[in-house]
Design an enzyme around this catalytic site. Structure first.
Site, short mmCIF file in Angstrom:
data_model
loop_
_atom_site.label_atom_id
_atom_site.label_comp_id
_atom_site.label_asym_id
_atom_site.label_seq_id
_atom_site.Cartn_x
_atom_site.Cartn_y
_atom_site.Cartn_z
N ASP A 129 0.93 -1.17 -0.01
CA ASP A 129 -0.01 0.14 0.05
C ASP A 129 0.76 1.10 -0.13
O ASP A 129 1.49 1.64 1.09
CB ASP A 129 -0.77 -0.12 1.27
CG ASP A 129 -1.94 1.14 1.17
OD1 ASP A 129 -2.54 1.36 2.39
OD2 ASP A 129 -2.37 1.41 0.03
N CYS A 159 -4.69 5.09 -3.00
CA CYS A 159 -5.55 5.72 -3.13
C CYS A 159 -5.76 6.79 -4.08
O CYS A 159 -6.34 7.87 -3.94
CB CYS A 159 -5.89 6.31 -1.55
SG CYS A 159 -4.73 7.36 -1.11
#
Length: 158
Positions: free
Chosen positions: A35, A91
């Protein structure tokens, strides 16, 4: 235990692992979640200081993110055991930070890394929309129930 079930590492540890040739037989994992830091459009959308974030946004700032993302993902592929699974996520809605990074990894490590396709092992995320290499979850998509933005790609070391 020689092979821990999971370990949380940061960029510095991956850098040391990859470029300073620490014992590669010890540092192999069956599953890695990568991530990465990104343009963070989600955080700009939900931040109370989003006006200043948007004013400071530079259309070229993603290039620095991409360099760091590729470096982290490349290091993660080195730490992955054979047949191991790596999930890359951001994101960001920026295609360069999403499918663009996967494209760069496939160009440099495509001999040992492959994208796990949706029908391979019955992988279905159930939300979002398919991109070239992964899935994009956007808040305005009915199946996402207001979640996102988030990009996910699943890779396997062969």
């Amino acid at each position: 235990m020689k092979y821990p079930n999971h370990v949380v590492v940061n960029y510095v540890e991956f850098y040391l692992l990859t470029y300073h040739h620490l014992d590669p037989t010890y540092w192999k994992y069956t599953h890695i979640l990568c991530d990465v830091p990104c343009g963070a459009e989600r955080h700009m959308m939900h931040s109370t200081s989003s006006t200043s974030s948007l004013l400071n946004y530079n259309s070229n700032s993603y290039k620095q993110n991409v360099k760091k993302q590729v470096s982290l993902l490349k290091a993660a592929t080195h730490a992955l055991s054979n047949n191991g699974i790596l999930v890359y996520s951001t994101c960001s809605i920026n295609v360069y930070e999403n499918d663009g990074v996967i494209e760069k990894i496939l160009q440099s490590r495509g001999d040992v890394i492959e994208v796990v396709e949706e029908d391979d092992h019955h992988v279905t995320f159930g939300v979002g929309e398919k991109t070239k290499y992964g899935w994009m979850i956007l808040p305005d998509h009915a199946s996402c129930l207001g979640m996102g933005p988030m990009y996910i790609a699943k890779l396997r070391k062969v």
